[in-house]
Write a protein that holds these residues in place. Sequence first.
Motif, mmCIF file in Angstrom:
data_model
loop_
_atom_site.group_PDB
_atom_site.id
_atom_site.type_symbol
_atom_site.label_atom_id
_atom_site.label_comp_id
_atom_site.label_asym_id
_atom_site.label_seq_id
_atom_site.Cartn_x
_atom_site.Cartn_y
_atom_site.Cartn_z
ATOM 1 N N ARG A 90 -2.416 14.145 -0.099
ATOM 2 C CA ARG A 90 -2.111 13.172 0.955
ATOM 3 C C ARG A 90 -1.325 13.878 2.047
ATOM 4 O O ARG A 90 -0.297 14.492 1.752
ATOM 5 N N ALA A 146 5.379 5.020 1.038
ATOM 6 C CA ALA A 146 5.823 6.311 1.566
ATOM 7 C C ALA A 146 7.003 6.103 2.519
ATOM 8 O O ALA A 146 8.007 6.813 2.448
ATOM 9 N N ASN A 197 -7.063 15.006 -3.781
ATOM 10 C CA ASN A 197 -5.788 14.734 -4.427
ATOM 11 C C ASN A 197 -4.603 15.042 -3.507
ATOM 12 O O ASN A 197 -3.462 15.024 -3.931
ATOM 13 N N VAL A 202 1.478 16.069 -1.995
ATOM 14 C CA VAL A 202 1.777 15.446 -0.708
ATOM 15 C C VAL A 202 2.228 16.515 0.283
ATOM 16 O O VAL A 202 3.083 17.358 -0.044
ATOM 17 N N ASN A 229 0.805 -1.211 0.000
ATOM 18 C CA ASN A 229 0.000 0.000 0.000
ATOM 19 C C ASN A 229 0.846 1.272 0.000
ATOM 20 O O ASN A 229 2.060 1.242 0.186
ATOM 21 N N GLU A 230 0.179 2.389 -0.220
ATOM 22 C CA GLU A 230 0.876 3.675 -0.325
ATOM 23 C C GLU A 230 1.604 4.025 0.968
ATOM 24 O O GLU A 230 2.656 4.651 0.950
ATOM 25 N N ARG A 231 1.007 3.641 2.088
ATOM 26 C CA ARG A 231 1.624 3.912 3.386
ATOM 27 C C ARG A 231 3.025 3.291 3.447
ATOM 28 O O ARG A 231 4.002 3.911 3.836
ATOM 29 N N PHE A 257 2.387 8.701 -6.407
ATOM 30 C CA PHE A 257 0.962 8.684 -6.071
ATOM 31 C C PHE A 257 0.132 9.519 -7.043
ATOM 32 O O PHE A 257 -1.088 9.445 -7.051
ATOM 33 N N MET A 270 7.152 10.844 -3.701
ATOM 34 C CA MET A 270 5.798 10.410 -3.348
ATOM 35 C C MET A 270 4.779 11.031 -4.292
ATOM 36 O O MET A 270 3.863 10.364 -4.766
ATOM 37 N N GLU A 271 4.955 12.311 -4.581
ATOM 38 C CA GLU A 271 4.009 12.996 -5.469
ATOM 39 C C GLU A 271 4.027 12.366 -6.858
ATOM 40 O O GLU A 271 2.989 12.178 -7.472
ATOM 41 N N GLU A 280 -5.826 10.751 3.172
ATOM 42 C CA GLU A 280 -6.064 11.144 1.798
ATOM 43 C C GLU A 280 -7.276 12.045 1.757
ATOM 44 O O GLU A 280 -8.336 11.693 2.266
#
Length: 304
Positions: free
Chosen positions: A234, A200, A232, A278, A195-197, A274, A270-271, A229
């Motif tokens: 995070r 990151a 758009n 961010v 996952n994104e978490r 994702f 990250m930007e 989130e």
Amino acid sequence: MSKRPVPEAAPTHRAGNVVIVGRPNVGKSTLLNRLVGTKISITSDKPQTTRQQVTGIVTRADAQVVFVDTPGYQIEHRSVLNRAMNRSVAAGLERVDVVVWVVEALVCDERDEAVARLLRGGIPVILAVNKTDTVKDKKRLLPFIARVAGLRDFTAVIPISAAKGWQMNDLLGAIVPLLPEGPPLHDADDVTTVNERFLAAELLREKLFRQLGDELPYATTVEIERFQENGNLRSIQASIVVDREGQKAIVIGKGGQKLKVIATAARRDMERLFGGKVFLEVWVKVRRGWADSDASLRRLGYGN
Ligand code: GDP
Ligand code: MG
């Protein structure tokens, strides 16, 4: 009753799991990123950058391949952290259809052979000889490949350069026919199962390694305290966890400069990954001796 038109024979679709193994620094994470075409697994010239398993999904019309990047098999250090990592390498070799064993061109020493010994029989193994871009006279690869190929049976031996993207289709072409027939395991546009978490945290950890290199204590880790989130945007709060006060000062740097550079670079990545804005806040925390505590390891999700 009207007969339905006979569909044309559907081409075979294959799907399965491929684990990428190899000693630290041979280019496993670089290979995974190259295959998937996005940065998923962090890379560095410092061994042991990848601590947990990261997956990357390659979707083609005829196949879906889920690659698993394993932490390098560590035999030198004996801390709890390393034992947990070794367990997860071994676990990675269980539900697997194909193994890709990565070695560095012209280098195959006892550390590589230790990885080879972990590979059990019954699963096809492809030998990927990476970093061929560093070898000017390609003829030198032939005796090297012959020697490594003598270590065990390989389904295929493929010279590649993960950094340059050389022979990626050859590698996929060798893998796909070895996968079981079946429908895709994930959506066509998924690039990873993590996952994104988690991503990151990995991206922030990569910037730490890049900025601090050898100054960075081995046990430094990153925890995501909050991941929100909102459209758009995070909003991410992260902690860098070190062992001692002195290490905290190193990470923060003079006037907070080091931490600023690290956080800015992480936020940009990250930007990009994702595809949105961010807002990243980073703290540095001191936690004594966590690398030697089994309880902390379990809380962080390492090991079993
Ligand atoms: P891992 O520990 O096996 O995951 O290795 P990494 O993917 O982190 O790569 C280790 C180092 O080798 C990094 O500095 C990479 O940039 C470098 N590297 C990886 N693949 C290649 C390659 O094909 N050619 C060259 N010249 N360097 C590579
Ligand atoms: Mg790696």
